[in-house]
Design a protein around this motif. Structure first.
Motif, PDB file in Angstrom:
ATOM      1  N   GLN A  24      -2.393  -3.814   1.603  1.00 22.35           N
ATOM      2  CA  GLN A  24      -1.157  -3.393   2.247  1.00 22.35           C
ATOM      3  C   GLN A  24      -0.987  -4.119   3.577  1.00 22.35           C
ATOM      4  O   GLN A  24      -1.893  -4.798   4.055  1.00 22.35           O
ATOM      5  CB  GLN A  24      -1.180  -1.876   2.481  1.00 22.35           C
ATOM      6  CG  GLN A  24      -1.297  -1.060   1.199  1.00 22.35           C
ATOM      7  CD  GLN A  24      -1.406   0.427   1.471  1.00 22.35           C
ATOM      8  OE1 GLN A  24      -0.742   0.953   2.353  1.00 22.35           O
ATOM      9  NE2 GLN A  24      -2.258   1.103   0.713  1.00 22.35           N
ATOM     10  N   GLU A  31       0.442  -0.823   8.309  1.00 18.56           N
ATOM     11  CA  GLU A  31       0.161   0.480   7.709  1.00 18.56           C
ATOM     12  C   GLU A  31      -1.027   1.174   8.363  1.00 18.56           C
ATOM     13  O   GLU A  31      -1.091   2.395   8.402  1.00 18.56           O
ATOM     14  CB  GLU A  31      -0.102   0.323   6.212  1.00 18.56           C
ATOM     15  CG  GLU A  31       1.144   0.299   5.356  1.00 18.56           C
ATOM     16  CD  GLU A  31       1.821   1.664   5.361  1.00 18.56           C
ATOM     17  OE1 GLU A  31       1.322   2.588   4.704  1.00 18.56           O
ATOM     18  OE2 GLU A  31       2.846   1.802   6.058  1.00 18.56           O
ATOM     19  N   GLN A  39       8.238  -1.538  11.271  1.00 15.98           N
ATOM     20  CA  GLN A  39       8.315  -1.084   9.884  1.00 15.98           C
ATOM     21  C   GLN A  39       9.206  -1.955   8.999  1.00 15.98           C
ATOM     22  O   GLN A  39       8.858  -2.234   7.846  1.00 15.98           O
ATOM     23  CB  GLN A  39       8.762   0.378   9.826  1.00 15.98           C
ATOM     24  CG  GLN A  39       7.759   1.387  10.360  1.00 15.98           C
ATOM     25  CD  GLN A  39       6.439   1.354   9.586  1.00 15.98           C
ATOM     26  OE1 GLN A  39       6.408   1.438   8.362  1.00 15.98           O
ATOM     27  NE2 GLN A  39       5.346   1.222  10.320  1.00 15.98           N
TER      28      GLN A  39
END
Length: 370
Positions: free
Chosen positions: A328, A332, A364
């Motif tokens: 990821q 994160e 984000q």
């Protein structure tokens, strides 16, 4: 410690005395193959037991893969560290017992620690479990999809404890700085090889096209966040504080952990200040910001900020969550930590400031683009 992986395939007929390849271990799908390369270290230590040498011997030793890595590394911080100087100073040490003047490859330290180096190599080969010992640290923090082949190349010489050069999956470690600390070496290699696994995971991510370079504030912040995640989790994977009877290397590392544990809050504030500068100050030099948080100049304080975050995530959500982060975005890591202390406000006493939370929120939209 940021690297791109090229999977390596090695002939199995090479003699174990100079190169050993472990069989891969699979746990819930993860397959981690670790190769050990002693060739360069053995070649140098053999020469240092002699009182004379030849041009042919020196040429052969200098051209070994690991020693070429060493020459490239030393040259990166000392322009006198050329192949010619490698051979000249090594010959001087062999034939006179010392190096007068500049000693960029630190041969005198190698000679001083020669017995310990030979003992450590013998111990690694006699036990035969070194790759398994490293994997036991790494595998709980690997996603089941991990498929990695990496090499630990053991060297002697130079000023760096461990380093990487180029784009292959090799971590080089200078044994003269380890002493006879077998367990400390296991944890050091676990830390560094975990970076290879992280790089493989990051390369496997599917990303949206950027359509150009990201804005400078985003790129600078992303660099710091990536290192916070990668170094913080690797510091947990190779956690020297778990060693019960530390020897030389582990003792030094445990002291660094302890110093940083005592100033955990200050470490968080320092990292947040660096991140704020990276995102909001267009004149900030990202290399300088990195050097403050992620080098030995200040005890690698940002390593231990990330380590503290990873410890909390592990304690409350388990190793599997940290393992999943390999595939990821590094952003994160901070989002998970923020969510964690919001869910457990009474259990986690070090939180980010509202300014840092705002930066993470602004990052984000880039989570699937970088």
């Amino acid at each position: 410690m940021k690297r791109t992986l090229l999977l390596l395939v090695w002939l199995l007929v090479i003699c174990y005395s100079s190169f050993s390849q472990s069989s891969p271990t699979t746990t819930t799908g993860a397959k981690i193959t670790i190769q050990l390369d002693f060739e360069s270290a053995k070649a140098i230590t053999r020469l240092l037991t002699k009182t004379t040498t030849t041009d042919t011997e020196l040429n052969q030793v200098a051209k070994l893969y690991g020693n070429q890595q060493l020459i490239d590394k030393v040259t990166s911080y000392d322009k006198t560290g050329t192949e010619a100087v490698f051979k000249q100073t090594l010959r001087e040490l062999i034939e006179t017992g010392t190096v007068k003047g500049n000693d960029p490859f630190d041969w005198k330290a190698v000679k001083t620690n020669l017995v310990a180096v030979q003992h450590l190599i013998s111990e690694i080969e006699a036990k035969g479990s070194f790759p398994d010992d490293v994997r036991s640290c790494i595998l709980p923090y690997c996603p089941p999809t991990s498929q990695v082949t990496a090499r630990a190349c053991f060297l002697v010489g130079g000023g760096a404890l461990g380093f990487t050069i180029g784009h292959d999956a090799t971590f080089n470690v200078a044994l003269q700085k380890i002493g006879d600390d077998y367990e400390g070496l296991v944890y050091l290699v676990a830390h560094e090889l975990y970076h290879t696994i992280q790089q493989v995971g990051q390369r496997s991510r599917k990303k949206e096209p950027l359509g150009g370079d990201p804005p400078k504030p985003v790129a600078n912040a992303y660099m710091l966040l990536t290192n916070l995640w990668s170094e913080g989790t690797a510091t947990l994977v190779g956690d020297f504080t778990t060693i019960k009877n530390p020897k030389s290397l582990a003792t030094q590392q445990q002291s660094e952990y302890q110093r940083n544990r005592q100033r955990s809050r200050q470490n968080f504030v320092l990292f947040e200040s660096l991140l704020y500068s990276a995102y909001h100050d267009s004149t900030a030099n990202p290399n300088q910001l990195y050097n403050i948080g992620f080098t030995v100049a200040f005890d690698q304080t940002a390593y231990y900020t990330g380590y503290r975050m990873a410890k909390e995530i592990e304690a409350h959500k388990g190793k599997a969550v940290l393992a999943a982060l390999i595939n990821q975005s590094p952003i994160e890591f901070c989002r998970v930590y923020i969510q964690l202390y919001q869910e457990h406000p009474d259990k986690i006493n070090i939180k980010f400031s509202s300014a840092t939370e705002a930066i993470i929120a602004k990052m984000q939209p880039w989570i699937n683009k970088m």
